[in-house]
Every structure is written in C-alpha cells, then in structure tokens.
Scaffold this motif. Structure first.
Motif, short mmCIF file in Angstrom:
data_model
loop_
_atom_site.label_atom_id
_atom_site.label_comp_id
_atom_site.label_asym_id
_atom_site.label_seq_id
_atom_site.Cartn_x
_atom_site.Cartn_y
_atom_site.Cartn_z
N VAL A 38 -7.82 -17.62 0.09
CA VAL A 38 -7.71 -17.57 1.68
C VAL A 38 -6.14 -17.42 2.05
O VAL A 38 -5.90 -16.61 3.07
CB VAL A 38 -8.34 -18.66 2.34
CG1 VAL A 38 -7.98 -18.45 3.83
CG2 VAL A 38 -9.93 -18.70 2.14
N GLN A 39 -5.54 -18.18 1.14
CA GLN A 39 -3.96 -18.03 1.55
C GLN A 39 -3.10 -17.13 0.93
O GLN A 39 -2.11 -16.82 0.93
CB GLN A 39 -3.46 -19.66 1.10
CG GLN A 39 -4.04 -20.62 1.72
CD GLN A 39 -3.69 -21.90 1.31
OE1 GLN A 39 -2.94 -22.09 0.16
NE2 GLN A 39 -3.74 -23.02 2.16
N LYS A 40 -3.63 -16.32 0.25
CA LYS A 40 -2.98 -14.85 -0.46
C LYS A 40 -2.62 -14.30 0.56
O LYS A 40 -3.02 -13.85 1.60
CB LYS A 40 -4.10 -14.29 -1.56
CG LYS A 40 -4.29 -14.89 -2.75
CD LYS A 40 -5.43 -14.23 -3.77
CE LYS A 40 -5.44 -14.84 -4.82
NZ LYS A 40 -6.53 -13.76 -5.66
N ASP A 41 -1.37 -13.51 0.26
CA ASP A 41 -0.61 -12.46 1.11
C ASP A 41 -1.56 -11.18 0.75
O ASP A 41 -2.47 -11.00 -0.19
CB ASP A 41 0.74 -12.20 0.64
CG ASP A 41 1.35 -13.56 1.03
OD1 ASP A 41 1.10 -14.08 1.97
OD2 ASP A 41 2.36 -13.86 0.31
N TYR A 42 -1.18 -10.10 1.78
CA TYR A 42 -2.08 -8.80 1.64
C TYR A 42 -1.09 -7.71 1.19
O TYR A 42 0.18 -7.51 1.25
CB TYR A 42 -2.40 -8.54 3.12
CG TYR A 42 -3.21 -9.51 3.63
CD1 TYR A 42 -4.80 -9.27 3.57
CD2 TYR A 42 -2.74 -10.49 4.67
CE1 TYR A 42 -5.55 -10.40 4.10
CE2 TYR A 42 -3.72 -11.27 5.25
CZ TYR A 42 -5.09 -11.19 4.94
OH TYR A 42 -5.79 -12.18 5.64
N ARG A 43 -1.80 -6.80 0.20
CA ARG A 43 -0.96 -5.70 -0.34
C ARG A 43 -1.92 -4.41 -0.28
O ARG A 43 -3.20 -4.76 -0.93
CB ARG A 43 -0.39 -5.82 -1.78
CG ARG A 43 0.55 -4.47 -1.98
CD ARG A 43 1.13 -4.81 -3.00
NE ARG A 43 2.50 -5.42 -2.72
CZ ARG A 43 3.29 -6.37 -3.56
NH1 ARG A 43 2.87 -5.90 -4.82
NH2 ARG A 43 4.22 -6.81 -3.12
N LEU A 44 -1.55 -3.47 0.41
CA LEU A 44 -2.55 -2.15 0.53
C LEU A 44 -1.51 -1.07 -0.03
O LEU A 44 -0.55 -0.77 0.37
CB LEU A 44 -2.84 -2.01 1.70
CG LEU A 44 -3.57 -0.63 2.21
CD1 LEU A 44 -5.16 -1.01 1.20
CD2 LEU A 44 -4.26 -0.37 3.54
N LYS A 45 -2.20 -0.55 -0.93
CA LYS A 45 -1.40 0.78 -1.79
C LYS A 45 -2.32 1.92 -1.57
O LYS A 45 -3.67 1.96 -2.00
CB LYS A 45 -1.18 0.56 -3.29
CG LYS A 45 -0.33 -0.25 -3.38
CD LYS A 45 -0.08 -0.57 -4.85
CE LYS A 45 1.32 -1.77 -5.26
NZ LYS A 45 1.25 -1.70 -6.74
N LEU A 46 -1.95 2.93 -0.98
CA LEU A 46 -2.79 4.41 -0.70
C LEU A 46 -1.88 5.45 -0.98
O LEU A 46 -0.66 5.53 -1.10
CB LEU A 46 -2.85 4.33 0.93
CG LEU A 46 -3.87 3.42 1.52
CD1 LEU A 46 -3.90 3.41 3.05
CD2 LEU A 46 -5.30 3.48 0.91
N ARG A 47 -2.57 6.50 -1.72
CA ARG A 47 -1.93 7.71 -1.97
C ARG A 47 -2.29 8.71 -0.98
O ARG A 47 -3.39 9.25 -0.96
CB ARG A 47 -2.41 8.23 -3.37
CG ARG A 47 -1.63 9.54 -3.68
CD ARG A 47 -1.76 9.86 -5.12
NE ARG A 47 -0.50 8.82 -5.58
CZ ARG A 47 -0.15 9.07 -6.93
NH1 ARG A 47 -0.64 10.03 -7.60
NH2 ARG A 47 0.90 8.24 -7.27
N LEU A 48 -1.47 9.02 0.09
CA LEU A 48 -1.92 9.82 1.07
C LEU A 48 -1.31 11.19 1.01
O LEU A 48 -1.93 12.13 1.66
CB LEU A 48 -1.11 9.12 2.25
CG LEU A 48 -1.60 7.97 2.81
CD1 LEU A 48 -0.80 7.38 4.22
CD2 LEU A 48 -2.97 7.82 3.08
N GLY A 49 -0.39 11.57 0.09
CA GLY A 49 -0.05 12.80 -0.26
C GLY A 49 1.27 13.16 0.63
O GLY A 49 2.01 12.40 1.33
N HIS A 50 2.04 14.42 0.49
CA HIS A 50 3.05 14.90 0.71
C HIS A 50 2.98 15.49 2.32
O HIS A 50 3.79 15.90 2.60
CB HIS A 50 3.69 15.87 0.17
CG HIS A 50 4.02 15.32 -1.36
ND1 HIS A 50 5.24 14.27 -1.36
CD2 HIS A 50 3.37 15.34 -2.38
CE1 HIS A 50 5.27 13.94 -2.79
NE2 HIS A 50 4.05 14.72 -3.49
#
Length: 120
Positions: free
Chosen positions: A83-95
């Motif tokens: 519950v105490q972990k930080d968040y990280r979101l990685k997305l490949r959206l393109g150019h």
C-alpha cells in the motif's frame, strides 16, 4: 590422499529499493484518444504535485508519483508495504505527440495529462 577444496567466496549485493521492480506499483489509468489531443487520467492517491515526475523520452512517457511517507510515533508493523509503494507508469505512445506542449494537473490524487497531437 590429497583433497583440494576451492575457497568459496560469497558476495552478497542486495539491490537498493529504487533498483527493484517491486519498489513501484503500476497505477490505474484511463486513456482517451481525442481528435486534437490524448487525455490521460492517472489515479495516484496519496501523492501531491511536488511528488510527481513526468518524463518523455522518444516515443516513451514515464510518470512517477511518490507518496509522502510518514513514520508515526506509535509505529507497529502492519505489513502495508504494498500500500505504501510509490507509483510508476511507463507507456509507449509514439512520435505523433507534442510532448513539450503537454499540460498536467493533479487534484485529490487524480493526475490529468493532456498531450496535444502533432500536426501532420
């Protein structure tokens, strides 16, 4: 009788918490592709604007949201590590997006990113 034993050396290197993939958890998000922009809503409860980092590198977008961690005086272990972990979101959206013109807003743990599309 000659018996040779090889000297065993053990090197134990524990990775730091920032190196382990378990240091972060992936937040829930909603992505809407509109005609002129991409609207990305990321749910990061417990974070403030000062704890949010947004990085665009090539076609990839990385959003890191860090919670403020409190140590209470009457601390007892409750096994709340997940519950105490930080968040990280990685997305490949393109150019096809103009990342320098991106805008961001956070309100009550809901981060909204608006990324304009490039003119073709």
């Amino acid at each position: 009788m000659n018996t040779m034993t090889a000297a065993q050396t053990h090197t134990s290197r524990r990775p730091s918490p920032s190196e382990t993939p378990q240091a972060f958890r992936r937040p829930n998000f909603d992505c809407r592709d509109l005609p002129a922009e991409l609207r990305l809503v990321i749910y990061v409860p417990g974070t403030a604007a000062s704890g949010v980092e947004i990085e665009a590198r090539g076609p990839d977008l990385t959003v890191t949201a860090r919670k403020s961690h409190f140590v209470r005086p009457n601390w007892t272990a409750l096994h709340l590590e997940a519950v105490q972990k930080d968040y990280r979101l990685k997305l490949r959206l393109g150019h096809g997006f103009s990342y320098p013109e991106m805008s961001a807003e956070i309100h009550e743990g809901i981060l909204t990113l608006i990324i304009p599309k490039r003119n073709a």
